[in-house]
Design an enzyme around this catalytic site. Structure first.
Site, mmCIF file in Angstrom:
data_model
loop_
_atom_site.group_PDB
_atom_site.id
_atom_site.type_symbol
_atom_site.label_atom_id
_atom_site.label_comp_id
_atom_site.label_asym_id
_atom_site.label_seq_id
_atom_site.Cartn_x
_atom_site.Cartn_y
_atom_site.Cartn_z
ATOM 1 N N ARG A 69 0.856 -1.200 0.000
ATOM 2 C CA ARG A 69 0.000 0.000 0.000
ATOM 3 C C ARG A 69 0.887 1.243 0.000
ATOM 4 N NH1 ARG A 69 -1.451 1.671 4.643
ATOM 5 N NH2 ARG A 69 -2.242 -0.304 5.434
ATOM 6 N N TYR A 118 -16.450 16.461 -15.132
ATOM 7 C CA TYR A 118 -16.890 15.062 -15.217
ATOM 8 C C TYR A 118 -17.961 14.797 -14.141
ATOM 9 C CZ TYR A 118 -16.563 9.987 -14.987
ATOM 10 O OH TYR A 118 -16.853 8.660 -14.973
ATOM 11 N N ASP A 123 -7.614 18.460 -14.367
ATOM 12 C CA ASP A 123 -7.957 17.120 -14.857
ATOM 13 C C ASP A 123 -7.583 17.117 -16.341
ATOM 14 O OD1 ASP A 123 -9.201 14.899 -16.008
ATOM 15 O OD2 ASP A 123 -10.885 14.930 -14.603
ATOM 16 N N LYS A 144 -8.787 6.017 -19.542
ATOM 17 C CA LYS A 144 -9.097 6.499 -20.882
ATOM 18 C C LYS A 144 -7.855 6.366 -21.783
ATOM 19 C CE LYS A 144 -12.785 7.314 -18.544
ATOM 20 N NZ LYS A 144 -13.142 8.579 -17.925
HETATM 21 C C1 LIG Z 1 -13.627 8.982 -16.605
HETATM 22 C C2 LIG Z 1 -13.218 10.294 -16.080
HETATM 23 C C3 LIG Z 1 -12.959 10.478 -14.713
HETATM 24 C C4 LIG Z 1 -13.149 9.377 -13.697
HETATM 25 O O1 LIG Z 1 -12.226 8.351 -13.876
HETATM 26 P P1 LIG Z 1 -12.493 6.809 -13.516
HETATM 27 O O2 LIG Z 1 -11.240 6.147 -13.956
HETATM 28 O O3 LIG Z 1 -13.713 6.392 -14.301
HETATM 29 O O4 LIG Z 1 -12.741 6.728 -12.064
HETATM 30 C C5 LIG Z 1 -12.541 11.729 -14.301
HETATM 31 N N1 LIG Z 1 -12.390 12.748 -15.164
HETATM 32 C C6 LIG Z 1 -12.648 12.606 -16.483
HETATM 33 C C7 LIG Z 1 -12.470 13.773 -17.385
HETATM 34 C C8 LIG Z 1 -13.069 11.377 -16.986
HETATM 35 O O5 LIG Z 1 -13.331 11.247 -18.297
#
Ligand SMILES: *Cc1c(COP(=O)(O)O)cnc(C)c1O
Length: 377
Positions: free
Chosen positions: A46, A98, A170, A195
């Protein structure tokens, strides 16, 4: 080292003890100590794991920060970052962040007294006007989902610095291949690595990079205390994904440009949202702060019925949540990602019932255009 080289040779290369070219998957929870505290840098997974560490070093190098952190999902990463703040602290966020970010901030972290204001951060004035005495950070998402709005990271970071605030970005949609917020003045950059970084629709993960030793220490404390770490197998998958991020993004870009061109000239498409279009309100800004426009496009076909017809006909665009993978995906924001927002508010934001979002994949672009052509008839 240039960017494509860094994706392959950044971080920790291979395995020093065996010469293995790929970082091994250290599927292990604990490490032998030669006497109490006498260890080789790892005590418990961890706190630290060699495969995860290699990934964390790699994303740190690619984003140009001081330290990297890998989490079990994008949401775990975002939650850990917000946990750097205290009860009574206030954060200003992009209004169309998001959906999961909106939810964790307003439904979970709000219960611990974290306050938030959501504004259209593509207007600097709106950020400025939202600053309160207890504001601690500006949290940006750029480009946004699904309307691909762009915030000026450099100006926002400057405003933040002048007011003693952190800037968090982000960077999921832009990817670290096209956009590096830390170079533009941000303090923290984060990704849903699920992604483009993973890139193959086979792993859920989150990454964070911070630009100071103090933030590194604080975030490691949160990561180790709350425990939302990424496992070694998934860490390995992300290292593998990252090696081809450059070539994938170049190809996503080429395919997307051709598709945007096709959509803009199609009589049944009312409007196309893409920062690469010259008439996009922030086209010049997008060009200035990013090296590419990405593979996400939204377009309006006019009505719910027309969306249904399109969906029933497409062959290569899979109806699914998520984005950024080798296969092309299609989604309907009003019915899927943004369904929880009341219709009136959605229409105000421009997320109409006729809006479709596509994540352009790496199939042959002629097939993708033919597919859209027959589906839009
Ligand atoms: C998918 C997404 C998230 C969340 O991520 P997860 O891996 O699904 O928890 C956060 N920000 C953006 C812009 C996203 O497309």
């Amino acid at each position: 080292m240039k960017r494509k080289t860094k994706l392959i040779h950044g971080g920790i290369e291979g395995d020093a003890s065996t010469g293995a070219v790929s970082v091994p998957i250290y599927q292990v929870s604990t490490y032998k100590q030669e006497g109490i505290g006498g260890h080789k840098g790892y005590e418990y997974s961890r706190t630290g794991n060699p495969t995860r560490h290699a990934l964390e070093e790699l994303i740190k190098d690619i984003e140009g920060g001081k330290a990297g952190f890998a989490f079990g999902s994008g949401m775990a990463a975002i939650t850990a970052v917000i946990m750097l703040f205290n009860t009574g602290d206030h954060v200003i966020l992009t209004d169309d962040v998001y959906g999961g970010t909106y939810r964790v901030i307003t439904k979970v972290l709000s219960r611990f007294g974290i306050e938030a204001t959501f504004v259209d951060t593509s207007h600097l004035e709106m950020i400025k006007n939202a600053i309160q005495p207890n504001t601690k950070a500006i949290y940006l998402e750029t480009p946004t989902n699904p309307l691909l709005k762009i915030t000026d990271i450099e100006s926002a970071a400057k405003l933040a610095r002048e007011n003693g605030l952190l800037t968090i970005v982000d960077n999921t949609f832009a990817t670290p291949y096209w956009q590096n917020p830390i170079e533009l003045g941000a303090d923290i950059v984060l990704h849903s690595a699920t992604k483009y970084i993973g890139g193959h629709s086979d792993v859920v993960a989150g990454l964070v990079v911070v630009n100071s030793e103090k933030l590194a220490e604080d975030l490691h404390f949160v990561q180790n205390s709350t425990g939302g770490v990424l496992g070694p197998q998934d860490s390995w998958l992300l290292i593998r994904g990252m090696k081809t991020l450059g070539v994938r993004m170049e190809e996503h870009e080429t395919n997307t440009a051709a598709i945007v061109d096709f959509l803009q000239n199609h009589p049944n498409v009312k409007k196309v949202f893409y920062p690469g279009i010259e008439t996009h309100p922030n086209h010049e800004l997008a060009k200035k702060q990013s090296r590419g426009f990405g593979g996400m496009v939204s377009f309006d076909v006019g009505s719910e019925q027309k969306v249904a017809s399109l969906l029933s006909k497409v062959k290569y665009f899979t109806l699914a949540e998520s984005l950024g993978a080798v296969e092309s995906l299609i989604s309907v924001p009003a019915k899927m990602t943004h369904a929880s927002i009341p219709k009136e508010r959605r229409e105000e934001l421009g997320i109409t019932d006729g809006l479709v979002r596509i994540s352009v994949g790496l199939e042959d672009v002629d097939d993708l255009i033919d597919d859209l052509k027959q589906a839009l008839k």
